[in-house]
Scaffold this motif. Structure first.
Motif, PDB file in Angstrom:
ATOM      1  N   PRO A 102       9.786 -16.388   5.712  1.00 56.30           N
ATOM      2  CA  PRO A 102      11.003 -15.569   5.615  1.00 56.30           C
ATOM      3  C   PRO A 102      11.570 -15.488   4.202  1.00 56.30           C
ATOM      4  O   PRO A 102      12.171 -14.486   3.824  1.00 56.30           O
ATOM      5  N   GLU A 103      11.369 -16.566   3.410  1.00 53.39           N
ATOM      6  CA  GLU A 103      11.886 -16.542   2.039  1.00 53.39           C
ATOM      7  C   GLU A 103      11.152 -15.499   1.199  1.00 53.39           C
ATOM      8  O   GLU A 103      11.735 -14.882   0.295  1.00 53.39           O
ATOM      9  N   LEU A 104       9.866 -15.278   1.490  1.00 49.74           N
ATOM     10  CA  LEU A 104       9.114 -14.251   0.767  1.00 49.74           C
ATOM     11  C   LEU A 104       9.627 -12.856   1.111  1.00 49.74           C
ATOM     12  O   LEU A 104       9.707 -11.983   0.244  1.00 49.74           O
ATOM     13  N   VAL A 105       9.953 -12.641   2.382  1.00 56.22           N
ATOM     14  CA  VAL A 105      10.492 -11.342   2.801  1.00 56.22           C
ATOM     15  C   VAL A 105      11.809 -11.074   2.094  1.00 56.22           C
ATOM     16  O   VAL A 105      12.045  -9.973   1.574  1.00 56.22           O
ATOM     17  N   SER A 106      12.677 -12.096   2.051  1.00 61.08           N
ATOM     18  CA  SER A 106      13.972 -11.938   1.390  1.00 61.08           C
ATOM     19  C   SER A 106      13.794 -11.632  -0.097  1.00 61.08           C
ATOM     20  O   SER A 106      14.464 -10.760  -0.662  1.00 61.08           O
ATOM     21  N   GLN A 107      12.872 -12.372  -0.742  1.00 53.77           N
ATOM     22  CA  GLN A 107      12.632 -12.153  -2.168  1.00 53.77           C
ATOM     23  C   GLN A 107      12.066 -10.763  -2.424  1.00 53.77           C
ATOM     24  O   GLN A 107      12.448 -10.079  -3.378  1.00 53.77           O
ATOM     25  N   LEU A 108      11.144 -10.323  -1.550  1.00 50.39           N
ATOM     26  CA  LEU A 108      10.549  -8.994  -1.692  1.00 50.39           C
ATOM     27  C   LEU A 108      11.616  -7.909  -1.570  1.00 50.39           C
ATOM     28  O   LEU A 108      11.625  -6.934  -2.338  1.00 50.39           O
ATOM     29  N   GLN A 109      12.518  -8.071  -0.615  1.00 51.04           N
ATOM     30  CA  GLN A 109      13.575  -7.070  -0.441  1.00 51.04           C
ATOM     31  C   GLN A 109      14.472  -6.989  -1.670  1.00 51.04           C
ATOM     32  O   GLN A 109      14.890  -5.900  -2.074  1.00 51.04           O
ATOM     33  N   GLU A 110      14.747  -8.136  -2.288  1.00 50.01           N
ATOM     34  CA  GLU A 110      15.542  -8.137  -3.524  1.00 50.01           C
ATOM     35  C   GLU A 110      14.774  -7.472  -4.660  1.00 50.01           C
ATOM     36  O   GLU A 110      15.339  -6.695  -5.447  1.00 50.01           O
ATOM     37  N   ASP A 111      13.473  -7.760  -4.753  1.00 50.56           N
ATOM     38  CA  ASP A 111      12.662  -7.168  -5.815  1.00 50.56           C
ATOM     39  C   ASP A 111      12.493  -5.658  -5.621  1.00 50.56           C
ATOM     40  O   ASP A 111      12.406  -4.904  -6.592  1.00 50.56           O
ATOM     41  N   LEU A 112      12.456  -5.216  -4.373  1.00 48.13           N
ATOM     42  CA  LEU A 112      12.370  -3.776  -4.110  1.00 48.13           C
ATOM     43  C   LEU A 112      13.640  -3.059  -4.585  1.00 48.13           C
ATOM     44  O   LEU A 112      13.585  -1.932  -5.085  1.00 48.13           O
ATOM     45  N   ILE A 153       0.852  -1.185   0.000  1.00 49.57           N
ATOM     46  CA  ILE A 153       0.000   0.000   0.000  1.00 49.57           C
ATOM     47  C   ILE A 153       0.888   1.234   0.000  1.00 49.57           C
ATOM     48  O   ILE A 153       1.634   1.476   0.958  1.00 49.57           O
ATOM     49  N   PHE A 154       0.837   1.990  -1.091  1.00 49.43           N
ATOM     50  CA  PHE A 154       1.644   3.196  -1.241  1.00 49.43           C
ATOM     51  C   PHE A 154       0.772   4.431  -1.059  1.00 49.43           C
ATOM     52  O   PHE A 154      -0.457   4.385  -1.200  1.00 49.43           O
ATOM     53  N   CYS A 155       1.426   5.549  -0.788  1.00 52.81           N
ATOM     54  CA  CYS A 155       0.718   6.823  -0.754  1.00 52.81           C
ATOM     55  C   CYS A 155       0.206   7.132  -2.157  1.00 52.81           C
ATOM     56  O   CYS A 155       0.774   6.684  -3.164  1.00 52.81           O
ATOM     57  N   ILE A 156      -0.849   7.928  -2.264  1.00 54.36           N
ATOM     58  CA  ILE A 156      -1.399   8.301  -3.564  1.00 54.36           C
ATOM     59  C   ILE A 156      -0.477   9.256  -4.322  1.00 54.36           C
ATOM     60  O   ILE A 156      -0.729   9.582  -5.478  1.00 54.36           O
ATOM     61  N   ASP A 157       0.574   9.738  -3.710  1.00 56.48           N
ATOM     62  CA  ASP A 157       1.547  10.653  -4.308  1.00 56.48           C
ATOM     63  C   ASP A 157       1.933  10.202  -5.724  1.00 56.48           C
ATOM     64  O   ASP A 157       2.133   9.017  -5.971  1.00 56.48           O
ATOM     65  N   VAL A 158       2.053  11.158  -6.652  1.00 61.08           N
ATOM     66  CA  VAL A 158       2.341  10.820  -8.050  1.00 61.08           C
ATOM     67  C   VAL A 158       3.668  10.082  -8.207  1.00 61.08           C
ATOM     68  O   VAL A 158       3.856   9.328  -9.167  1.00 61.08           O
ATOM     69  N   ARG A 159       4.610  10.282  -7.284  1.00 56.25           N
ATOM     70  CA  ARG A 159       5.909   9.611  -7.386  1.00 56.25           C
ATOM     71  C   ARG A 159       5.825   8.119  -7.094  1.00 56.25           C
ATOM     72  O   ARG A 159       6.757   7.362  -7.394  1.00 56.25           O
ATOM     73  N   SER A 160       4.695   7.676  -6.510  1.00 59.56           N
ATOM     74  CA  SER A 160       4.523   6.250  -6.229  1.00 59.56           C
ATOM     75  C   SER A 160       4.143   5.473  -7.479  1.00 59.56           C
ATOM     76  O   SER A 160       4.406   4.269  -7.565  1.00 59.56           O
ATOM     77  N   GLU A 161       3.519   6.149  -8.460  1.00 61.58           N
ATOM     78  CA  GLU A 161       2.992   5.446  -9.632  1.00 61.58           C
ATOM     79  C   GLU A 161       4.076   4.698 -10.412  1.00 61.58           C
ATOM     80  O   GLU A 161       3.905   3.500 -10.725  1.00 61.58           O
ATOM     81  N   PRO A 162       5.215   5.308 -10.755  1.00 68.75           N
ATOM     82  CA  PRO A 162       6.253   4.546 -11.465  1.00 68.75           C
ATOM     83  C   PRO A 162       6.789   3.371 -10.646  1.00 68.75           C
ATOM     84  O   PRO A 162       7.071   2.303 -11.202  1.00 68.75           O
ATOM     85  N   PHE A 163       6.937   3.568  -9.331  1.00 66.37           N
ATOM     86  CA  PHE A 163       7.468   2.492  -8.495  1.00 66.37           C
ATOM     87  C   PHE A 163       6.463   1.349  -8.407  1.00 66.37           C
ATOM     88  O   PHE A 163       6.850   0.168  -8.408  1.00 66.37           O
ATOM     89  N   ARG A 164       5.177   1.669  -8.344  1.00 67.83           N
ATOM     90  CA  ARG A 164       4.152   0.623  -8.287  1.00 67.83           C
ATOM     91  C   ARG A 164       4.191  -0.232  -9.556  1.00 67.83           C
ATOM     92  O   ARG A 164       4.093  -1.456  -9.504  1.00 67.83           O
ATOM     93  N   ARG A 165       4.344   0.403 -10.697  1.00 68.87           N
ATOM     94  CA  ARG A 165       4.454  -0.340 -11.950  1.00 68.87           C
ATOM     95  C   ARG A 165       5.670  -1.261 -11.929  1.00 68.87           C
ATOM     96  O   ARG A 165       5.620  -2.416 -12.381  1.00 68.87           O
ATOM     97  N   ALA A 166       6.782  -0.727 -11.398  1.00 70.35           N
ATOM     98  CA  ALA A 166       8.027  -1.487 -11.388  1.00 70.35           C
ATOM     99  C   ALA A 166       7.918  -2.729 -10.503  1.00 70.35           C
ATOM    100  O   ALA A 166       8.289  -3.833 -10.927  1.00 70.35           O
ATOM    101  N   ILE A 167       7.416  -2.574  -9.295  1.00 69.50           N
ATOM    102  CA  ILE A 167       7.375  -3.717  -8.380  1.00 69.50           C
ATOM    103  C   ILE A 167       6.342  -4.743  -8.833  1.00 69.50           C
ATOM    104  O   ILE A 167       6.554  -5.962  -8.695  1.00 69.50           O
TER     105      ILE A 167
END
Length: 540
Positions: A319-329, A54-68
């Motif tokens: 824990p493996e999901l957390v690790s994978q998420l951190q890499e994807d971020l 869940i990201f803020c509605i801020d316009v700068r979140s939109e590109p990052f949301r697409r990326a992740i």
């Protein structure tokens, strides 16, 4: 002569308004051409998500949301970055109180940040270091502001300041690391926790259990997250990191009153992890699986790095999901850096974004919310597969879950109003930066803590600096236009909400905000005109 000048001024204003309207019409049509085909595409129901962010509605979140979203089985939502809690935060490290909610609201609760269980010796060293550094800072401030000592202070600190400035200029990263090392030697980092339970002695301190349940339920319903909970849910506040920047708060979270939103995210995550709150939500018909874990996070909009506060939540079941998420971020950071780097003219975006966040002489650490143009209230599947170029505030909303229109009413009267303020600030700062902005940062003088002035002889300036809205003295980067709000909901529901609020009538009927509704029944767009009538845009 005066009559001729008035005619020329009137002609310039008329041409400006015509140009403004043409740009607004062009952008509206372009946006609808992107959105309308998505409505005809059915939402794909996937298997259970690995993580929802869940990201803020801020316009700068939109590109990052697409990326992740492109990197795995992830789903993102948009919600105002204060996460629904009108709170005043008492920070542990600074001992300052910060109102971390929109200025539309008054803080209703005070939340304290306290040290978590820590080594006694380490904590005592922290306290001594904090007291010493605070004393040094207070002494410096007193000498600086005293009538008789500022010149002597400058003379005595000159060599150190010169060395410090040289190091900051030649190697900002090394300088930053050196300062942090010195600070941590005096005052080692302490892990903190938030205390938000209702205090028996101070009724303004904390929230009761029922209040925690009520706020949690409202927030989840507002963002449309009432079922299909993922294994990991990340509540991601945001803030910027810059040096020597009087305009730093303009880059932070507007929904948090110009502060970072990390603490608000931590607060909601902590509440939603409580078993008592989960049971209360179950009684309200909202089942959160036992293996779902919430974590707070902070999105740094200057570097696009995301820090997860995993040490505060319960031990992850996956824990493996957390690790994978951190890499994807981290990968999403690089993708977003590349996209933003093009706008900033960076040849090496990943390196340049870090430099901009550390460079004391950088006049343009990031573009902030420049080029903001639209506020979209709709489910994510309408915007997920299209690029909105970081120009849209994206608020998640499902009209099917809002039969009375109360959730839509909250969205239009709170986050949309804040978005309109931001849009208007950028609009006027671009149209006339001298009258409504604050001119160039290069010649700014900061006046106390109340404003800036140009050189040593101007009035106090307000609005945004030239570097926030223009790529050069002549060329505007921000495209001035009034906010376009697009709502995916029955137009009758939207009309009822508008009828209840004079504020919305003022914004829509006076065209400070253009309102377009995409009616789910026939999937056609309608625009609200100044008389309150809906005009079909089918053939526009």
């Amino acid at each position: 002569v005066k009559h001729k000048k008035d005619l020329n001024d009137a002609s310039r204003v008329e041409n400006l308004l015509m140009d403004l309207k043409n740009k607004e019409d062009s952008y509206r049509q372009k946006l609808l051409n992107l959105l309308l085909p998505q409505i005809k595409t059915a939402e794909v129901k996937s298997v259970r998500r690995s993580a929802q962010l869940i990201f803020c509605i801020d316009v700068r979140s939109e590109p990052f949301r697409r990326a992740i979203e492109s990197l795995g089985n992830y789903e993102t939502f948009g919600f105002a970055g204060f996460f629904g809690f009108p709170v005043r935060i008492n920070e542990f490290d600074t001992s300052k109180n910060k109102d971390c909610c929109p200025v539309l609201l008054k803080p209703k609760f005070t939340i304290k940040e306290m040290p978590a269980a820590a080594n006694k010796e380490c904590f005592e060293r922290y306290q001594r270091g904090k007291a010493f550094l605070t004393s040094c800072k207070n002494l410096y401030t007193q000498l600086k502001h005293n009538f008789s000592t500022p010149f002597a202070l400058v003379e005595s600190l000159g060599p150190w300041c010169g060395l410090n400035m040289t190091l900051k200029s030649l190697s900002p990263k090394l300088s930053k690391n050196l300062v942090l090392a010195i600070k941590n030697w005096f005052k080692p980092a302490i892990v903190t926790k938030l205390t938000y339970e209702l205090s028996e002695t101070d009724k303004d301190q904390g929230l009761s259990l029922q209040e925690q349940i009520n706020y949690a339920q409202t927030v989840l319903r507002l963002m449309g997250l009432t079922s299909g909970f993922a294994k990991l849910i990340i509540l991601c506040g945001h803030g910027s990191s810059t040096e020597n920047n009087p305009y730093a708060s303009s880059l932070d979270c507007g929904a948090c009153g110009g502060n970072h939103g990390g603490i608000n995210a931590r607060l909601l995550a902590s509440i939603l992890n409580k078993s008592e709150v989960r049971r209360g939500l179950e009684d309200c018909g909202m089942h959160i699986p036992l293996d779902t874990v919430f974590y707070g996070a902070l999105h740094n909009t200057t570097t696009d790095s995301v820090e997860l506060y995993t040490e505060e939540g319960p031990k992850p079941i996956y824990p493996e999901l957390v690790s994978q998420l951190q890499e994807d971020l981290k990968t999403a950071k690089l993708i977003t850096n590349e996209e933003r780097g093009v706008r900033l003219g960076s040849s090496n975006p990943a390196k340049d974004m870090t430099r901009r966040s550390l460079d004391w002489s950088e006049t343009r650490p990031e573009w902030g919310l420049a080029r903001n143009a639209a506020f979209i209230v709709a489910p994510r599947h309408l915007t997920q597969t299209i690029s909105l170029d970081g120009r849209c505030f994206l608020h998640s909303y499902r009209f099917e879950q809002d039969s009375e229109g109360t959730l839509l009413e909250t969205i239009l009267t709170a986050p949309m109003v804040v978005a309109e303020w931001i849009n208007t600030q950028y609009l006027f700062s671009t149209l006339d930066n001298v009258a409504f902005g604050s001119g160039s940062k290069i010649t700014h003088n900061v006046v106390g803590t109340i404003g800036v002035m140009q050189g040593n002889g101007s009035d106090l300036m307000h609005g945004l600096p030239l570097q926030s809205v223009k790529s050069s003295d002549e060329q505007a980067y921000h495209e001035p236009q009034r906010l376009l709000t697009v709502v995916y909901a029955p137009k009758e529901m939207v009309s009822k909400v508008i009828e209840k609020h004079s504020l919305l009538k003022t914004l829509f009927f006076n065209q400070w905000v253009h309102l377009v509704v995409i009616n789910p029944e026939n999937q056609m767009p309608y625009q609200l005109d100044q008389s309150g009538e809906w005009i079909s845009l089918e053939n526009s």
